[in-house]
Design a protein around this motif. Structure first.
Motif, PDB file in Angstrom:
ATOM      1  N   VAL A  59      95.902  10.279   0.476  1.00  0.00           N
ATOM      2  CA  VAL A  59      94.711  10.302   1.340  1.00  0.00           C
ATOM      3  C   VAL A  59      93.789  11.436   0.904  1.00  0.00           C
ATOM      4  N   ASP A  60      94.356  12.610   0.677  1.00  0.00           N
ATOM      5  CA  ASP A  60      93.553  13.767   0.264  1.00  0.00           C
ATOM      6  C   ASP A  60      92.823  13.510  -1.058  1.00  0.00           C
ATOM      7  N   LEU A  61      93.449  12.734  -1.941  1.00  0.00           N
ATOM      8  CA  LEU A  61      92.831  12.383  -3.220  1.00  0.00           C
ATOM      9  C   LEU A  61      91.786  11.281  -3.059  1.00  0.00           C
ATOM     10  N   GLY A  62      91.744  10.678  -1.875  1.00  0.00           N
ATOM     11  CA  GLY A  62      90.788   9.611  -1.610  1.00  0.00           C
ATOM     12  C   GLY A  62      91.264   8.238  -2.030  1.00  0.00           C
ATOM     13  N   LEU A  63      92.528   8.122  -2.443  1.00  0.00           N
ATOM     14  CA  LEU A  63      93.047   6.838  -2.916  1.00  0.00           C
ATOM     15  C   LEU A  63      93.512   5.942  -1.773  1.00  0.00           C
ATOM     16  N   LEU A  64      93.807   6.535  -0.623  1.00  0.00           N
ATOM     17  CA  LEU A  64      94.199   5.775   0.565  1.00  0.00           C
ATOM     18  C   LEU A  64      93.270   6.124   1.710  1.00  0.00           C
ATOM     19  N   ARG A  65      93.088   5.172   2.596  1.00  0.00           N
ATOM     20  CA  ARG A  65      92.357   5.371   3.854  1.00  0.00           C
ATOM     21  C   ARG A  65      93.340   5.207   4.997  1.00  0.00           C
ATOM     22  N   THR A  66      93.014   5.801   6.122  1.00  0.00           N
ATOM     23  CA  THR A  66      93.892   5.703   7.285  1.00  0.00           C
ATOM     24  C   THR A  66      93.177   5.052   8.458  1.00  0.00           C
ATOM     25  N   SER A  67      93.982   4.465   9.321  1.00  0.00           N
ATOM     26  CA  SER A  67      93.526   3.934  10.606  1.00  0.00           C
ATOM     27  C   SER A  67      94.536   4.377  11.644  1.00  0.00           C
ATOM     28  N   THR A  73      99.669   6.037  12.556  1.00  0.00           N
ATOM     29  CA  THR A  73      98.702   6.052  11.461  1.00  0.00           C
ATOM     30  C   THR A  73      99.115   4.981  10.467  1.00  0.00           C
ATOM     31  N   TYR A  74      98.143   4.194  10.036  1.00  0.00           N
ATOM     32  CA  TYR A  74      98.378   3.139   9.059  1.00  0.00           C
ATOM     33  C   TYR A  74      97.584   3.461   7.798  1.00  0.00           C
ATOM     34  N   TYR A  75      98.168   3.138   6.651  1.00  0.00           N
ATOM     35  CA  TYR A  75      97.591   3.482   5.357  1.00  0.00           C
ATOM     36  C   TYR A  75      97.253   2.216   4.580  1.00  0.00           C
ATOM     37  N   ARG A  76      96.094   2.250   3.916  1.00  0.00           N
ATOM     38  CA  ARG A  76      95.698   1.155   3.039  1.00  0.00           C
ATOM     39  C   ARG A  76      94.932   1.741   1.851  1.00  0.00           C
ATOM     40  N   ARG A  77      94.887   0.994   0.784  1.00  0.00           N
ATOM     41  CA  ARG A  77      94.229   1.455  -0.433  1.00  0.00           C
ATOM     42  C   ARG A  77      92.715   1.515  -0.263  1.00  0.00           C
ATOM     43  N   ASP A  78      92.087   2.470  -0.942  1.00  0.00           N
ATOM     44  CA  ASP A  78      90.631   2.523  -1.050  1.00  0.00           C
ATOM     45  C   ASP A  78      90.306   2.009  -2.449  1.00  0.00           C
ATOM     46  N   GLU A  79      90.041   0.714  -2.534  1.00  0.00           N
ATOM     47  CA  GLU A  79      89.864   0.057  -3.832  1.00  0.00           C
ATOM     48  C   GLU A  79      88.677   0.627  -4.612  1.00  0.00           C
ATOM     49  N   VAL A  80      87.620   1.026  -3.921  1.00  0.00           N
ATOM     50  CA  VAL A  80      86.445   1.583  -4.602  1.00  0.00           C
ATOM     51  C   VAL A  80      86.817   2.897  -5.286  1.00  0.00           C
ATOM     52  N   ARG A  81      87.487   3.771  -4.570  1.00  0.00           N
ATOM     53  CA  ARG A  81      87.884   5.075  -5.136  1.00  0.00           C
ATOM     54  C   ARG A  81      88.901   4.892  -6.271  1.00  0.00           C
ATOM     55  N   ILE A  82      89.830   3.975  -6.106  1.00  0.00           N
ATOM     56  CA  ILE A  82      90.821   3.717  -7.160  1.00  0.00           C
ATOM     57  C   ILE A  82      90.120   3.242  -8.426  1.00  0.00           C
ATOM     58  N   ALA A  83      89.122   2.372  -8.286  1.00  0.00           N
ATOM     59  CA  ALA A  83      88.365   1.894  -9.451  1.00  0.00           C
ATOM     60  C   ALA A  83      87.609   3.044 -10.114  1.00  0.00           C
ATOM     61  N   GLU A  84      87.038   3.954  -9.313  1.00  0.00           N
ATOM     62  CA  GLU A  84      86.337   5.117  -9.867  1.00  0.00           C
ATOM     63  C   GLU A  84      87.285   5.986 -10.690  1.00  0.00           C
ATOM     64  N   VAL A  85      88.461   6.243 -10.155  1.00  0.00           N
ATOM     65  CA  VAL A  85      89.450   7.073 -10.855  1.00  0.00           C
ATOM     66  C   VAL A  85      89.896   6.379 -12.139  1.00  0.00           C
ATOM     67  N   ARG A  87      88.183   4.323 -13.957  1.00  0.00           N
ATOM     68  CA  ARG A  87      87.093   4.449 -14.937  1.00  0.00           C
ATOM     69  C   ARG A  87      87.072   5.840 -15.571  1.00  0.00           C
ATOM     70  N   MET A  88      87.340   6.867 -14.778  1.00  0.00           N
ATOM     71  CA  MET A  88      87.370   8.228 -15.338  1.00  0.00           C
ATOM     72  C   MET A  88      88.439   8.343 -16.421  1.00  0.00           C
ATOM     73  N   PHE A  89      89.619   7.774 -16.156  1.00  0.00           N
ATOM     74  CA  PHE A  89      90.690   7.847 -17.146  1.00  0.00           C
ATOM     75  C   PHE A  89      90.365   7.010 -18.369  1.00  0.00           C
ATOM     76  N   GLU A  90      89.726   5.867 -18.186  1.00  0.00           N
ATOM     77  CA  GLU A  90      89.343   5.016 -19.321  1.00  0.00           C
ATOM     78  C   GLU A  90      88.364   5.737 -20.239  1.00  0.00           C
ATOM     79  N   LYS A  91      87.493   6.554 -19.643  1.00  0.00           N
ATOM     80  CA  LYS A  91      86.505   7.296 -20.425  1.00  0.00           C
ATOM     81  C   LYS A  91      87.078   8.551 -21.070  1.00  0.00           C
ATOM     82  N   GLY A  92      88.346   8.847 -20.793  1.00  0.00           N
ATOM     83  CA  GLY A  92      88.964  10.021 -21.393  1.00  0.00           C
ATOM     84  C   GLY A  92      88.871  11.248 -20.536  1.00  0.00           C
TER      85      GLY A  92
END
Length: 93
Positions: A59-67, A73-85, A87-92
């Motif tokens: 959650v702190d890394l922004g990869l999960l969201r809570t409700s 507390t329930y946890y689910r993925r933050d697909e937008v943030r995961i895609a951003e991360v 892309r960062m790794f793909e770019k090196g």
């Protein structure tokens, strides 16, 4: 259960939350809201507080969201943030 590296554990959690229906019992999920720490803990074979530590870091890394529903507390993925991360790794990074 053999010990796994902490990073692998967190990757497993992210993978399980990609398709909660395939990894967690339906009766205990909050479906659209996500998955509770108790289910993640059971799947990992660790106490709930250990699972919560992993989940809160994600959650702190922004990869999960809570409700919050009542006291849970329930946890689910933050697909937008995961895609951003990703892309960062793909770019090196």
């Amino acid at each position: 259960m053999p010990r796994t590296p902490v990073g692998r554990t967190r990757l497993d959690i992210l993978e399980w939350l990609k398709d909660p229906g395939a990894h967690f019992p339906r009766a205990r999920r909050a479906d659209a809201q996500g998955v509770g720490a108790d289910l993640v803990a059971a799947k990992l074979g660790v106490p709930r507080r250990v699972a919560r530590t992993h989940l809160e870091l994600l959650v702190d890394l922004g990869l999960l969201r809570t409700s919050r529903i009542r006291r849970r507390t329930y946890y689910r993925r933050d697909e937008v943030r995961i895609a951003e991360v990703a892309r960062m790794f793909e770019k090196g990074w």
